[in-house]
Design an enzyme around this catalytic site. Structure first.
Site: not given
Ligand code: GDG
Length: 461
Positions: A157, A365
């Site tokens: 992720h 991110d």
């Protein structure tokens, strides 16, 4: 159809309104396919033996939840230590924040072994196993060592950094070898996939078999980019529910003469919060017409508070917000509303919808789901503008956002000013493009494309 087994550090009851991108996306996946969700119970047993933990089983609708407790020693070394003190910072390109403590790796390995041991007792021969995130990189290798022959996929992720950063991890070769025990490795973006490809070829002499298949350590692994999305319809529904509506009305009334800029994230150093506040300050200085009007509503929900780097960040935020409000605030206007608490998920869409501009400006991110939730919650007739960091995985595909470099305070301030000034037709056109994108690659597409690729990948068992 094969049963889906999801393994992740934390498990959430899919029937409860869960907070956090991972919990939401996985709850959705299991809800559709049914299956088993395995992970840590969240309980830390003081005085418990290292590498041991009780297994708890619970039925949640069609989904079986299996969770294991952790001893205090394992929690400290595996979760706070190796996962969040080494892998999280390094994978977010922050070598300066990593603590390479020699004790951590033992605990990380031990907990992955504990998970493998407990999970083996629950597996059926034709299960499909989907492992999530940096806490569990060696899990497939541990399962294979115990005889697991099922298909095992892994989804990361968070970003995968370039070779020069990866190789700073003292155990990087061991981690890389462990990745080859999977049949499929999923990354968020093309940049992560490229980093992986270069890294394994340079460091392991992996052979590129074409079509993102790599051969090393006597195994073949297929890799791919599977950008995670949100459930757009579910989010649109939330937006029209009472809680969100109340929030929207309350905020609109309170801020009727202001323009709201909104930030929503866990209080994490990867999210670029201090940089954002400095940018907001630059905006007020450079474009004084915003004084008395532009208001930054910053929700920073508490995260990993037992770690030093996080409490330092909290202090820095409090001091920056205090300074901006002290320097620029008026009796009837506070430039920054900083909230260090969790906001109920059902209310978030109301906040998103009332904002003129969303500031999604992480320093790094994996994807960033807040950007996608903001788009889904907008009124297409009068949408807000998304200001997005070029360093978020989401930036690879969200054409229509205004991209910024969050390290460039002045440049970012100019872009925010552009967002505040943007006329309705341009806002509508951009929003239309963004909405189409998050609909095409939503959470259902993500799950389906990953599981399809896993079903087609050659098996390493
Ligand atoms: C990791 C990766 C990747 C935030 N504050 C509150 C709250 N949230 C919710 C948001 C969103 C989720 O948390 C955050 O998801 P992100 O994707 O933005 O970021 P991470 O938590 O860092 O997630 C990331 C993600 O995994 C999925 O793969 O995109 O790159 O770092 O859903 O709405 N929710 C509530 N209150 C809050 O105050 N209820």
């Amino acid at each position: 159809m094969s049963r889906l087994v999801v393994v992740s550090n934390r498990v959430a009851d899919p029937r409860k309104a869960a907070a956090g991108g991972l919990a939401v996306a996985l709850g959705d996946a299991l809800h559709t396919t049914g299956g088993l969700w395995f992970g840590w119970s969240g309980h830390v047993v003081e005085g418990g033996a290292a590498g041991e933990g009780e297994l708890h089983l619970q039925q949640a609708g069609g989904v079986k939840l299996a969770t294991v407790d952790l001893s205090a020693e394992d929690h400290a070394g595996y979760y706070l230590g190796y996962s969040n003190g080494v892998l999280w910072p390094v994978f977010h390109y922050r070598l300066d924040l990593a603590r390479f403590d020699a004790d951590y790796i033992g605990a990380y390995r031990r907990v992955n072994q504990l998970f493998a041991r407990k999970l083996m007792t629950l597996l059926k021969p034709d299960d499909i196993i989907w492992v999530h995130d940096y806490h569990l990189i060696p899990l497939a290798a541990e399962l294979r060592a115990r005889g697991a022959r099922q298909r095992i996929g892994f989804f990361l992720h968070i970003p995968l950094p370039p070779q020069q950063i990866m190789t700073a991890i003292p155990q990087h070769e061991w981690l890389m070898r462990a990745m080859f025990a999977y049949d499929l490795l999923g990354f968020q973006g093309e940049a992560d996939l490229q980093n992986f490809s270069r890294y394994v070829q340079a460091e392991a002499g992996a052979e590129d078999l074409g079509d993102n298949r790599f051969r090393a350590f006597n195994s073949t692994v297929k890799a791919g980019a599977f950008p995670i999305g949100i459930d757009v319809d579910e989010f649109a529904e939330l937006t029209h529910a009472r809680e969100a509506g109340d929030m929207y009305e309350r905020m609109r009334e309170e801020y009727s003469r202001r323009k709201i800029l909104l930030g929503v994230e866990r209080l994490d150093y990867s999210k670029g919060l201090p940089q954002r506040l400095r940018t907001f300050k630059a905006l007020l200085k450079k474009y004084p017409e915003n004084l008395g009007s532009a208001t930054l509503v910053q929700i920073a929900s508490p995260s990993r508070e037992d770690m030093g780097t996080y409490s330092d960040l909290r202090q820095e935020m409090e001091s920056l917000c205090g300074a901006i409000n002290g320097d620029f605030g008026e009796l009837d206007w506070m430039p920054v509303r900083y909230i260090h608490r969790n906001v109920a998920r059902k209310r978030l869409p109301g906040l998103y919808r009332v904002a003129r501009v969303a500031l999604v400006t992480p320093l790094r991110d994996g994807m960033n789901l807040v950007a996608k939730e903001f788009i889904a919650a907008q009124d297409p007739a009068d949408p807000g503008v998304l200001v997005l960091s070029r360093f978020a995985g989401a930036a690879e595909r969200l054409e229509g956002a205004l991209l910024v470099n969050p390290y460039d305070t002045d440049g970012s301030a100019d872009t925010i000013q552009q967002a505040l000034q943007m006329q309705l037709p341009e806002r509508q056109a951009r929003h239309q493009r963004l909405l189409a994108q998050i609909r095409t690659q939503d959470v259902h597409w993500w799950r389906h494309s990953f599981l399809q690729a896993l079903a087609e990948a050659p098996v390493n068992a």
